[in-house]
Design an enzyme around this catalytic site. Structure first.
Site, PDB file in Angstrom:
ATOM      1  N   HIS A 170      22.688  21.386 -68.762  1.00  0.00           N
ATOM      2  CA  HIS A 170      21.747  22.110 -68.333  1.00  0.00           C
ATOM      3  C   HIS A 170      21.515  21.943 -66.763  1.00  0.00           C
ATOM      4  O   HIS A 170      20.739  22.959 -66.167  1.00  0.00           O
ATOM      5  CB  HIS A 170      20.370  21.914 -68.995  1.00  0.00           C
ATOM      6  CG  HIS A 170      20.231  22.134 -70.582  1.00  0.00           C
ATOM      7  ND1 HIS A 170      19.541  23.116 -70.878  1.00  0.00           N
ATOM      8  CD2 HIS A 170      20.972  21.557 -71.519  1.00  0.00           C
ATOM      9  CE1 HIS A 170      19.814  23.175 -72.149  1.00  0.00           C
ATOM     10  NE2 HIS A 170      20.539  22.174 -72.626  1.00  0.00           N
ATOM     11  N   ASP A 384      19.249  23.455 -58.686  1.00  0.00           N
ATOM     12  CA  ASP A 384      18.797  23.688 -59.768  1.00  0.00           C
ATOM     13  C   ASP A 384      19.739  24.329 -60.651  1.00  0.00           C
ATOM     14  O   ASP A 384      20.472  25.267 -60.503  1.00  0.00           O
ATOM     15  CB  ASP A 384      17.677  24.844 -59.751  1.00  0.00           C
ATOM     16  CG  ASP A 384      16.293  24.344 -60.642  1.00  0.00           C
ATOM     17  OD1 ASP A 384      16.475  23.529 -61.913  1.00  0.00           O
ATOM     18  OD2 ASP A 384      15.309  24.801 -60.372  1.00  0.00           O
TER      19      ASP A 384
HETATM   20  P1  ADQ Z   1      13.778  21.949 -65.625  1.00  0.00           P
HETATM   21  O1  ADQ Z   1      14.230  20.918 -64.276  1.00  0.00           O
HETATM   22  O2  ADQ Z   1      12.583  21.187 -66.257  1.00  0.00           O
HETATM   23  O3  ADQ Z   1      14.748  22.219 -66.574  1.00  0.00           O
HETATM   24  P2  ADQ Z   1      12.866  24.545 -65.169  1.00  0.00           P
HETATM   25  O4  ADQ Z   1      14.148  25.615 -65.948  1.00  0.00           O
HETATM   26  O5  ADQ Z   1      12.157  25.239 -64.174  1.00  0.00           O
HETATM   27  O6  ADQ Z   1      13.341  23.194 -64.948  1.00  0.00           O
HETATM   28  O7  ADQ Z   1      12.045  24.657 -66.360  1.00  0.00           O
HETATM   29  C1  ADQ Z   1      10.667  24.113 -66.381  1.00  0.00           C
HETATM   30  C2  ADQ Z   1       9.612  24.533 -67.463  1.00  0.00           C
HETATM   31  O8  ADQ Z   1       8.554  23.852 -67.612  1.00  0.00           O
HETATM   32  C3  ADQ Z   1       9.346  25.910 -67.597  1.00  0.00           C
HETATM   33  O9  ADQ Z   1       9.490  26.612 -68.694  1.00  0.00           O
HETATM   34  C4  ADQ Z   1       7.876  26.033 -66.887  1.00  0.00           C
HETATM   35  O10 ADQ Z   1       7.165  27.042 -67.296  1.00  0.00           O
HETATM   36  C5  ADQ Z   1       7.544  24.667 -67.650  1.00  0.00           C
HETATM   37  N1  ADQ Z   1       6.528  24.114 -66.787  1.00  0.00           N
HETATM   38  C6  ADQ Z   1       6.526  23.605 -65.311  1.00  0.00           C
HETATM   39  N2  ADQ Z   1       5.446  23.203 -64.977  1.00  0.00           N
HETATM   40  C7  ADQ Z   1       4.523  23.095 -66.021  1.00  0.00           C
HETATM   41  C8  ADQ Z   1       3.156  23.117 -66.178  1.00  0.00           C
HETATM   42  N3  ADQ Z   1       2.482  22.340 -65.206  1.00  0.00           N
HETATM   43  N4  ADQ Z   1       2.685  23.296 -67.218  1.00  0.00           N
HETATM   44  C9  ADQ Z   1       3.391  23.656 -68.299  1.00  0.00           C
HETATM   45  N5  ADQ Z   1       4.688  24.063 -68.246  1.00  0.00           N
HETATM   46  C10 ADQ Z   1       5.357  23.914 -67.094  1.00  0.00           C
HETATM   47  C11 ADQ Z   1      16.124  21.798 -66.912  1.00  0.00           C
HETATM   48  C12 ADQ Z   1      17.304  22.204 -65.480  1.00  0.00           C
HETATM   49  C13 ADQ Z   1      17.052  23.731 -65.238  1.00  0.00           C
HETATM   50  C14 ADQ Z   1      17.344  24.573 -66.466  1.00  0.00           C
HETATM   51  C15 ADQ Z   1      16.495  24.122 -67.602  1.00  0.00           C
HETATM   52  C16 ADQ Z   1      17.023  24.825 -68.994  1.00  0.00           C
HETATM   53  O11 ADQ Z   1      16.911  21.481 -64.229  1.00  0.00           O
HETATM   54  O12 ADQ Z   1      17.662  24.008 -64.056  1.00  0.00           O
HETATM   55  O13 ADQ Z   1      16.902  25.848 -66.153  1.00  0.00           O
HETATM   56  O14 ADQ Z   1      16.597  22.708 -67.974  1.00  0.00           O
HETATM   57  O15 ADQ Z   1      18.222  24.826 -69.079  1.00  0.00           O
END
Ligand code: ADQ
Length: 485
Positions: A170, A384
């Site tokens: 991921h 990311d």
């Molecule tokens: P993350 O690094 O966690 O994931 P991201 O892809 O942005 O990053 O996903 C974050 C998720 O958490 C989103 O669905 C977002 O809505 C949710 N989120 C963030 N802050 C929140 C809050 N305060 N309350 C509720 N929900 C919140 C890792 C990798 C990424 C990759 C994903 C999936 O680092 O690059 O996209 O896995 O493979």
């Protein structure tokens, strides 16, 4: 032994991930209740689990010590893996999040390495493999997820030659020059190559992985297929490397955005902020890879320069608590909170913020209302894997309004070409991108958003999971060596 026990159930599809897709809640009478955590992976798996007779998920239940017994949830069998407090410290917080995470994100902070962490990583990976191998049906499929479990594919392969094994990473896979710094790098590569199919987020990750295998292991590579020499008399195995950009449950997010209650909530949110002309939003786990400091620096300078008037423009920064026991995360939190405090101290009008900072989680409905209330969303990650926030914002805008400012270092930048793309390291460029986004005329917003939505709505997480598993089915079946006899 890890061969399936004829008296216990086995599963056609077994997902292996660090965490189980459930959280425990203690009821008033002291009993434990399990609630499904509504992450993207869970949603994706729900849709593929419906297509198999029997699906299972192997992972940690979230509390150190004695794990709960296997149980059923949402039509899946869940197999909790034991992690003790020391595993949490060494395997999870240590090797996974203080060694691999920074190294795979291009060394934004210095990776730390301790041999005891490696030993714990090895031990924990073995436990996940030992839990998954015996519950997989003969000729079944195992899908291993992410950087915490890179040794699991080979560990399962050594126990079960009859199953198909897929692995999806991921997070980014770094360039060979950076990857080479990792102690035990060849064990990691060999661990991954136990799979039949290795999936990465963007093309550059796939290419980096193949280059590392070629350079460090010297294996023969043809296109994106790696020939892995067998042990002893075992034949050569072919391992395929491919790019599968992950996505979100686009239709579900878009449907929330049409919900009258959520629309009302979005209007209310702007009202609570003092009805500013423009609302700018950042949503991230509080992680140094997300570029929150760069974003705040740009925002602070725009206010200093008088190019943004805090009376008519407000920034909301949602920063979900994350990995709070790891040093780099403690330090980041202090710096972010100091900066927000400074900006507000210098620029906030009496009674309202210049930056509204939220250090907690929101439910899906409130998150959608936030996206709908935002004229501009800033995704300024320094590195990311994908970044789902960018895709969620797009799916939340059936009204075709809003501007996405997106870092070219997020995997999403390969697909979301109609965003305002930025190099977040260049603070001047970031500042102009923010001003451009704030000033973008409605017609231009619509045109860009229409193109972005086309991309996100057509390529959802259900497609992603189906594509991966379909490909895995083809790859795993090709070789005589791993087919059941
Ligand atoms: P993350 O690094 O966690 O994931 P991201 O892809 O942005 O990053 O996903 C974050 C998720 O958490 C989103 O669905 C977002 O809505 C949710 N989120 C963030 N802050 C929140 C809050 N305060 N309350 C509720 N929900 C919140 C890792 C990798 C990424 C990759 C994903 C999936 O680092 O690059 O996209 O896995 O493979």
């Amino acid at each position: 032994t890890s061969a399936p026990d004829p008296s216990s159930p086995t599963h056609e599809l077994v997902v292996v991930a660090n965490r189980l897709p459930v959280d425990s809640h203690t009821l008033p009478d002291g009993a434990t209740e399990w609630v499904t955590s509504p992450g993207g992976l869970v949603t994706a798996m729900e849709s593929v689990m419906r297509t198999v007779d029997s699906g299972a998920w192997v992972g940690w239940a979230g509390a150190p010590g004695e794990p709960p017994a296997p149980f059923e949830a949402d039509g899946m069998s869940l197999y909790p893996v034991r992690l003790d407090q020391q595993d949490v410290e060494r395997y999870y917080e240590g090797f996974s999040n203080a060694t691999l995470w920074p190294l795979y994100h291009d060394v934004i902070v210095d990776p730390e390495f301790h041999r005891t962490w490696w030993d714990a990583y090895l031990g924990a990976n073995r436990r996940f493999a030992e839990a998954a191998a015996p519950v997989t049906a003969p000729g079944g499929t195992v899908w291993v997820h992410d950087y915490q479990l890179q040794l699991v594919p080979l560990m399962i392969r050594e126990k079960r030659t009859d199953v198909r094994i897929g692995f999806f990473n991921h997070i980014p896979f770094p360039s060979v020059e950076l990857f080479s710094q990792l102690p035990k790098r060849n064990s990691i590569l060999r661990g991954l190559l136990g799979a039949d199919l290795l999936g990465f987020q963007r093309e550059s990750d796939s290419l980096n992985f193949v280059a590392a295998v070629r350079k460090l292991l010297g294996y023969h590579v043809e296109g994106m297929t790696i020939s892995v020499p067998g042990l002893g008399a075992a034949p050569v195995r072919e391992v395929e490397v491919r790019t599968f950009p992950i996505s979100i449950d686009s239709a579900a997010v878009s449907a929330l955005a049409e919900d009258p209650q959520i629309r009302e909530r979005a209007v209310q949110l702007r009202h609570d902020l003092g009805d500013p002309e423009k609302v700018v939003l950042g949503v991230d786990r509080l992680d140094y890879t997300k570029g929150i400091r760069h974003r705040l620096k740009a925002w602070g300078e725009l206010l200093d320069d008088g190019l943004i008037d805090p009376h008519d423009t407000v920034m909301i920064q949602v920063a979900t608590p994350s990995r709070e026991r790891v040093d780099a995360y403690k330090q980041l939190r202090d710096e972010v909170e100091l900066t927000v405090g400074r900006i507000n101290g210098e620029h906030a009008p009496l009674g309202r913020p210049a930056v509204s900072y939220q250090h907690h989680s929101f439910d899906r409905r409130d998150m959608t209302a936030l996206y709908m209330a935002a004229d501009v969303v800033l995704v300024t990650a320094l590195r990311d894997g994908m970044n789902l926030v960018a895709k969620e914002y797009v799916a939340s805008r059936p009204d075709l309004r809003g501007v996405l400012v997106l870092s070219e270092f997020a995997g999403a930048a390969d697909e979301l070409r109609a965003a305002v793309l930025v190099n977040p390291h260049d603070i001047d460029e970031l500042k102009s991108a923010i001003l451009r986004a704030l000033a973008m005329p409605a017609e231009e917003q619509e045109e860009a958003m229409r193109s972005l939505r086309h991309q996100v709505m057509e390529n959802d997480v259900q497609n992603w999971a189906h594509d991966f598993l379909e490909r895995l089915e083809q790859t795993g079946r090709l070789e005589g060596s791993s087919a059941p006899v």
